[in-house]
Design an enzyme around this catalytic site. Structure first.
Site, PDB file in Angstrom:
ATOM      1  CE  LYS A 155     -20.207  -2.035 -36.507  1.00 35.96           C
ATOM      2  NZ  LYS A 155     -20.870  -0.766 -36.695  1.00 35.96           N
ATOM      3  CG  HIS A 165     -19.214  -5.155 -30.224  1.00 37.40           C
ATOM      4  ND1 HIS A 165     -20.269  -5.951 -30.576  1.00 37.40           N
ATOM      5  CD2 HIS A 165     -19.765  -4.069 -29.626  1.00 37.40           C
ATOM      6  CE1 HIS A 165     -21.404  -5.354 -30.229  1.00 37.40           C
ATOM      7  NE2 HIS A 165     -21.119  -4.218 -29.640  1.00 37.40           N
TER       8      HIS A 165
HETATM    9  C1  BG6 Z   1     -22.976  -1.332 -28.549  1.00 36.24           C
HETATM   10  C2  BG6 Z   1     -22.530  -0.776 -27.234  1.00 36.24           C
HETATM   11  O1  BG6 Z   1     -23.022  -2.722 -28.515  1.00 36.24           O
HETATM   12  O2  BG6 Z   1     -22.074  -0.925 -29.566  1.00 36.24           O
HETATM   13  C3  BG6 Z   1     -22.426   0.724 -27.298  1.00 36.24           C
HETATM   14  O3  BG6 Z   1     -23.453  -1.145 -26.219  1.00 36.24           O
HETATM   15  C4  BG6 Z   1     -21.555   1.144 -28.453  1.00 36.24           C
HETATM   16  O4  BG6 Z   1     -21.916   1.241 -26.079  1.00 36.24           O
HETATM   17  C5  BG6 Z   1     -21.984   0.473 -29.737  1.00 36.24           C
HETATM   18  O5  BG6 Z   1     -21.656   2.546 -28.578  1.00 36.24           O
HETATM   19  C6  BG6 Z   1     -20.993   0.748 -30.853  1.00 36.24           C
HETATM   20  O6  BG6 Z   1     -21.512   0.295 -32.061  1.00 36.24           O
HETATM   21  P1  BG6 Z   1     -21.109   0.975 -33.431  1.00 36.24           P
HETATM   22  O7  BG6 Z   1     -21.816   0.170 -34.469  1.00 36.24           O
HETATM   23  O8  BG6 Z   1     -21.551   2.396 -33.360  1.00 36.24           O
HETATM   24  O9  BG6 Z   1     -19.611   0.852 -33.519  1.00 36.24           O
END
Ligand code: BG6
Length: 499
Positions: free
Chosen positions: A187, A245
């Site tokens: 990102k 994350h």
């Molecule tokens: C993914 C998860 O890794 O990340 C999902 O498995 C989640 O559950 C997603 O919705 C969120 O990503 P972003 O980029 O939409 O914040």
């Protein structure tokens, strides 16, 4: 600035071999990202996308499938039908059963025809197949020194299962050929966090326990689990978001400055952070973590079902869809500074923010204004409306003496750079072709993250307690407020600081 082509050089021809080529991830993320990079001129005319799956499509049928799935992106980015046709012409499809690789002829022959090209094997499949596919590729003689393999999460459910996946892949690929995807690292705003910290002299001297009171990370989603119950109900928010994350964000916030921005240096610094996370025993977990599960509620005025009513979720499931945690990084730099993390599904709205709250001034020289003085805070908005905001104390204009109030320096990326930000997959996919592992996780990072998360999961799942129910459309269980408020602090609700 972004329109300067020098930032987007064309990548030499490579072959992207897309396992799970008819699946959701390929159609929603990987192929749209390739299309966008194609339109931007970064794909060489000879670059190919060789999709593989258990389906029996020929190239024509596969292109039709992709055409239907990518219709929206196509309309958005293709100015001419030639551009779209050029992209489609890159695509082929083969029926490949990795458990019987002998039958996999077409794509293997296509690859053999260009033995010197970079090969990116993208495994958009269940992780249980990563070892099998790697073995099949080796058996077919397709793994060259210039081959790379891209692995998507979940990389295990815990440390032992993660090790098993890594061992199976490592039997075929060297660590420097393995690209473990955490799309948060792709990102723009997450990378900008590194630019902010390490390309400005202003922040680094204050980026420590002497000046920082605490850090908050909120990753809020308004969506529920959709049709992913088969996966999600076995994993939950800790494994799905916290282990990867959120901990990666902690790493980038807390790491020491690397000597240079390259894979080895950045990964080594992130690993130090992961290894310095204060372990949580069972009592710490009960005190420092909150696990929640959404019940029915309303999002944006629409009624939505509770988690237990989502199709495919087990009756009485205890899977958490929300987790908040108070975390410490036991290093000299961060001694005693809490990092409050929270993430959940079906929260009030989608927003991800990092808040760095600095300490208050040591003495207020405006006695009648002491109650007005709030500590400075730096807010990094990851999504949506990406930007950075620095909240400062100012004098309210006017002749009536000094009246203080907070105001913000606001850097919105959209207004400043006037260019849409690329999706994380666009950047990361091209990094695999270029052989740049900086924004991918090393095996030791993934394992260090599991080592820290496993005791939390054991305490939580072993307790057999149900998660705390929160209504969809709120900011999660009230206990998550208690977690931070008992320290005399409070959550900054996403959007609050951006207006
Ligand atoms: C993914 C998860 O890794 O990340 C999902 O498995 C989640 O559950 C997603 O919705 C969120 O990503 P972003 O980029 O939409 O914040």
């Amino acid at each position: 600035m972004q329109n300067d082509r020098s930032f987007r050089p064309r990548i030499p021809p490579f072959d992207l071999v897309l396992f799970g080529g008819t699946g959701d991830l390929s159609l929603r993320k990987v192929l749209p990202a390739m299309l966008r990079r194609d339109i931007d001129g970064q794909l060489d005319p000879a670059t190919r996308i060789l999709a593989c799956s258990l389906d029996h499509h020929d190239a024509v049928a596969y292109r039709a499938l992709v055409g239907a799935a990518l219709e929206g992106v196509r309309d958005e980015v293709c100015a001419t039908t030639e551009q779209w046709d050029r992209f489609l012409a890159r695509l082929s499809h083969d029926h490949v059963d990795a458990t019987a690789p002998d039958g996999a002829r077409g794509f293997a022959e296509a690859l053999h025809a260009h033995p010197d090209r970079v090969r990116v094997f993208y495994l958009a499949t269940s992780p249980s197949l990563y070892g099998t596919i790697s073995q099949a590729l080796a058996q077919l003689g397709l793994v060259t020194p210039d081959s790379r393999v891209v692995l998507e999460k979940p990389l295990g459910r815990d440390l032992p299962t993660s090790k098993a996946i890594h061992d199976a892949v490592a039997a075929v690929f060297h660590e420097d050929q393995v690209y473990r995807m955490d799309h948060y690292l792709g990102k723009e705003t997450v990378q900008n966090l590194m630019a902010l910290r390490f390309a400005n002299a202003l922040f680094e001297p204050m980026w420590n326990a002497t000046y920082v009171d605490h850090v908050q990370i909120t990753v809020a989603e308004s969506l529920g689990i959709g049709h992913r119950a088969a996966y999600y109900d076995r994993f939950g928010a800790v494994r799905d978001m916290l282990q990867n994350h959120l901990l990666q964000l902690v790493c980038l916030l807390a790491m020491e400055p690397p000597g240079v921005f390259d894979a080895a240096s950045v990964r080594a610094k992130k690993l130090e952070v992961l290894r310095a996370l204060r372990p949580k025993g069972p009592d710490d977990v009960l005190r420092d973590c909150v696990f929640g599960q959404y019940g029915p509620g309303a999002i944006g005025g629409d009624r939505v079902a509770g988690y237990l009513d989502e199709p495919g979720v087990a009756d009485e499931s205890h899977t958490e869809t929300f987790v908040a945690a108070r975390v410490f990084v036991d290093t000299w730099r961060w001694a005693g500074v809490p990092f409050y993390l929270r993430t959940g599904k079906r929260l009030e709205h989608r927003a991800s923010e990092i808040v760095v709250r600095f300490k208050a001034v040591p003495h207020v020289i405006f006695p009648d204004q002491a109650h007005q003085v709030v500590a400075n805070q730096l807010v990094l908005r990851l999504q949506p409306l990406e930007g950075i905001k620095l909240v400062l104390m100012t004098k309210t204009p006017g002749p009536g003496g000094i009246r203080l109030r907070p105001a913000a320096l606001n850097l919105g990326y959209a207004e400043t750079f006037k260019t849409p930000l690329p999706d994380a997959y666009e950047r990361l996919l091209l990094d695999t072709a270029k052989g740049n592992q900086t924004l991918f996780m090393g095996r030791d990072e993934v394992e260090a993250a599991w080592s820290w998360v496993d005791p939390i999961l054991q305490a939580w799942e072993g307790s057999d307690r149900p998660p705390i129910r929160y209504a969809a459309g709120t900011w999660g269980p009230s206990a998550a407020y208690g977690l931070i408020e008992r320290d005399g602090r409070s959550w900054v609700e996403p959007g609050e600081t951006f207006g």
